[in-house]
Design a protein around this motif. Structure first.
Motif, mmCIF file in Angstrom:
data_model
loop_
_atom_site.group_PDB
_atom_site.id
_atom_site.type_symbol
_atom_site.label_atom_id
_atom_site.label_comp_id
_atom_site.label_asym_id
_atom_site.label_seq_id
_atom_site.Cartn_x
_atom_site.Cartn_y
_atom_site.Cartn_z
ATOM 1 N N HIS A 64 0.449 10.568 -3.029
ATOM 2 C CA HIS A 64 1.605 10.101 -2.253
ATOM 3 C C HIS A 64 1.675 8.585 -2.349
ATOM 4 C CE1 HIS A 64 4.567 9.992 1.030
ATOM 5 N NE2 HIS A 64 3.946 8.880 1.373
ATOM 6 N N SER A 65 2.870 8.059 -2.647
ATOM 7 C CA SER A 65 3.050 6.618 -2.764
ATOM 8 C C SER A 65 4.295 6.180 -2.016
ATOM 9 C CB SER A 65 3.148 6.208 -4.238
ATOM 10 O OG SER A 65 3.231 4.802 -4.366
ATOM 11 N N GLU A 66 4.188 5.023 -1.341
ATOM 12 C CA GLU A 66 5.313 4.421 -0.625
ATOM 13 C C GLU A 66 5.931 3.335 -1.501
ATOM 14 O OE1 GLU A 66 6.251 5.062 2.671
ATOM 15 O OE2 GLU A 66 4.771 6.676 2.896
ATOM 16 N N ILE A 67 7.254 3.374 -1.653
ATOM 17 C CA ILE A 67 7.959 2.367 -2.450
ATOM 18 C C ILE A 67 9.027 1.719 -1.587
ATOM 19 C CG2 ILE A 67 9.442 1.966 -4.459
ATOM 20 C CD1 ILE A 67 8.096 4.261 -5.847
ATOM 21 N N ASP A 68 8.974 0.385 -1.483
ATOM 22 C CA ASP A 68 10.013 -0.344 -0.764
ATOM 23 C C ASP A 68 10.263 -1.665 -1.474
ATOM 24 O OD1 ASP A 68 7.930 -2.060 -0.015
ATOM 25 O OD2 ASP A 68 7.691 -1.121 1.948
ATOM 26 N N GLU B 36 4.249 12.572 -5.116
ATOM 27 C CA GLU B 36 5.229 12.545 -4.024
ATOM 28 C C GLU B 36 5.552 11.093 -3.704
ATOM 29 O OE1 GLU B 36 5.400 15.108 -0.132
ATOM 30 O OE2 GLU B 36 4.240 13.291 0.265
ATOM 31 N N LEU B 37 6.826 10.731 -3.796
ATOM 32 C CA LEU B 37 7.256 9.351 -3.593
ATOM 33 C C LEU B 37 8.159 9.251 -2.371
ATOM 34 C CD1 LEU B 37 8.105 8.473 -7.304
ATOM 35 C CD2 LEU B 37 6.025 7.901 -6.045
ATOM 36 N N ASN B 38 7.815 8.329 -1.493
ATOM 37 C CA ASN B 38 8.685 8.016 -0.359
ATOM 38 C C ASN B 38 9.400 6.711 -0.696
ATOM 39 O OD1 ASN B 38 9.961 7.853 2.098
ATOM 40 N ND2 ASN B 38 8.174 7.063 3.177
ATOM 41 N N GLY C 64 -5.572 18.901 -1.821
ATOM 42 C CA GLY C 64 -5.677 17.673 -1.049
ATOM 43 C C GLY C 64 -4.684 16.628 -1.481
ATOM 44 N N ILE C 65 -4.562 15.586 -0.661
ATOM 45 C CA ILE C 65 -3.601 14.510 -0.875
ATOM 46 C C ILE C 65 -4.347 13.182 -0.929
ATOM 47 C CG2 ILE C 65 -1.568 13.321 0.063
ATOM 48 C CD1 ILE C 65 -0.966 15.943 1.625
ATOM 49 N N ILE C 66 -3.991 12.333 -1.896
ATOM 50 C CA ILE C 66 -4.510 10.972 -1.975
ATOM 51 C C ILE C 66 -3.345 10.042 -1.654
ATOM 52 C CG2 ILE C 66 -5.730 9.276 -3.371
ATOM 53 C CD1 ILE C 66 -7.273 11.870 -2.983
ATOM 54 N N SER C 67 -3.512 9.187 -0.639
ATOM 55 C CA SER C 67 -2.379 8.397 -0.161
ATOM 56 C C SER C 67 -2.842 7.028 0.317
ATOM 57 C CB SER C 67 -1.664 9.132 0.982
ATOM 58 O OG SER C 67 -0.604 8.368 1.506
ATOM 59 N N ALA C 68 -2.686 6.005 -0.522
ATOM 60 C CA ALA C 68 -2.966 4.643 -0.076
ATOM 61 C C ALA C 68 -1.957 4.245 0.996
ATOM 62 C CB ALA C 68 -2.882 3.676 -1.258
ATOM 63 N N ASP C 69 -2.405 3.439 1.958
ATOM 64 C CA ASP C 69 -1.492 2.989 3.012
ATOM 65 C C ASP C 69 -0.391 2.111 2.425
ATOM 66 O OD1 ASP C 69 -3.053 4.362 4.770
ATOM 67 O OD2 ASP C 69 -3.696 2.608 5.928
ATOM 68 N N ALA C 70 0.762 2.094 3.080
ATOM 69 C CA ALA C 70 1.921 1.337 2.606
ATOM 70 C C ALA C 70 1.555 -0.119 2.362
ATOM 71 C CB ALA C 70 3.055 1.425 3.619
#
Length: 379
Positions: free
Chosen positions: A187-191, A211-213, A163-169
């Motif tokens: 999964h993490s979003e970085i901006d 996993e990093l976007n 499974g994947i754990i992914s907080a919203d951006a």
């Protein structure tokens, strides 16, 4: 009104195919009835019960939220709450979020039974108290991993197998405890504005893949990915779905007794592209000359000369507002002055032999051709 699921039965709420589907109920904020007063020689009545949820699960029953296909969307309104109906025996109940689509939960519940996410993206923007959460996949249904996402709060323990754990951006997903398996992902979003954060109030046992976007506007600096009261283990690997920094580190801090995971961008990958030559356009020969650079501080410089005399299209020195590199391709976009009026443009240059160039203007002009002479080089 309330929905009662009788013992050993299943109640399914299903999204319509490829249609955004909403489901809501009245979450009864009720007050328990007061006992009646008996007459002479009688016995007073018993107090009533306050039923404050909307779906009541009797012993052995189950509740399924189903978004069958990847384009299916099921939104559960703020009134949707579910709980064991202890008046008819407690325990043995289950709640499932299933399918390849997305299920959004905006309600609040203190359900203490098991919640299982299979394949679906279960986006919790409300609150689920107490319930243990399992994030996995049913390979008999599809190979897609289940995902727990959103910016809500789940106070129970969360176990991610496949499974994947992914907080919203830009948001925080709050969990009680976290236990990751070897095939799980965070999964993490970085901006430029920061990161999406998984906040664990209890213990976190790490494994699997981080996993990093990393967005193209991210800057050199430090970014918190996960916080916890105490971290054991580490991620087995790091992967990127956006740009890949030229230099980075991943730290578990403080050293020796970590309570947070920090991703450090030390240096961004600088990229450059250049090219010149000719194309055989629909209206005749086209000539071009381009140059594009993104330095390690994420600053861009770009220029483009383009001349298609047969179509009456010519511009030089456009205002470039976006520049992206991906493999052997560079994409620039912005505005140009065309016939004394500003129009937006997108140019995509691809390196190789012979290489190609695509130019599209907002006025309807569009050309995509391989080079007939010259070359495009992307580094």
């Amino acid at each position: 009104g309330a929905i009662f699921v009788d013992s050993n039965l299943n109640f399914t709420v299903k999204a319509l195919p490829s249609v955004s589907t909403s489901f809501n109920t009245t979450n009864n904020t009720t007050i328990a009835g007061t006992p009646g007063t008996a007459g002479p020689g009688g016995t007073n009545g018993n107090p009533g019960s306050a039923l404050g949820n909307s779906i009541f699960l009797r012993s052995g029953s189950s509740l399924k939220f189903l978004a069958q296909d990847v384009d299916d969307l099921l939104t559960l309104g703020s009134g949707v709450g579910f709980i064991d109906d202890t008046s008819f025996g407690a325990g043995g109940t289950n709640v499932y979020a299933k399918g390849d689509g997305t299920i959004i939960y905006n309600g609040t519940t203190d359900y203490a039974g098991a919640v299982t996410i299979q394949n679906a993206n279960f986006k919790v923007n409300g609150a689920i108290d107490n319930a243990p959460i399992t994030v996995d996949r049913d390979t008999g249904f599809s190979t897609q991993k289940g995902t727990l996402s959103g910016t809500g709060t789940l106070t129970g323990g969360v176990t991610a197998a496949a499974g994947i754990i992914s907080a919203d951006a830009g948001g925080t997903l709050t969990l009680g405890n976290l236990n990751l398996g070897s095939t799980s992902e965070i999964h993490s979003e970085i901006d430029s504005g920061g990161t999406s954060l998984v906040g664990v109030t209890g213990a976190a046992a790490l494994a699997g893949t981080l996993e990093l976007n990393v967005d193209s506007d991210a800057t050199v600096g430090t970014y918190q990915i996960l916080t916890s009261s105490g971290i054991t283990g580490t991620f087995d690997s790091v992967s990127f779905t956006g740009i890949t920094p030229a230099e980075y580190t991943l730290s578990y801090l403080p050293v020796g007794a970590p309570t947070y995971v920090q991703f450090n961008i030390l240096r961004l990958a600088g990229s450059s592209g250049s090219g010149s030559g000719t194309l055989a356009g629909p209206s005749g020969q086209i000539t071009f000359n381009l140059s594009a650079t993104r330095n390690t501080q994420n600053e861009i410089t770009a220029s483009l000369f383009y001349n298609d005399p047969g179509a009456g299209v010519h511009f030089d020195n456009p205002v470039v507002t976006s520049l992206n590199f991906s493999g052997s391709q560079v994409t620039m976009s912005g505005t140009v002055n065309f016939q004394n009026s500003p129009v937006t443009f997108t140019a995509i240059a691809t390196g190789g032999s012979p290489g190609s160039l695509s130019v599209t203007l907002s006025n309807g002009y569009s050309v995509t051709e391989n080079l007939t002479s010259g070359e495009v080089s992307i580094q």
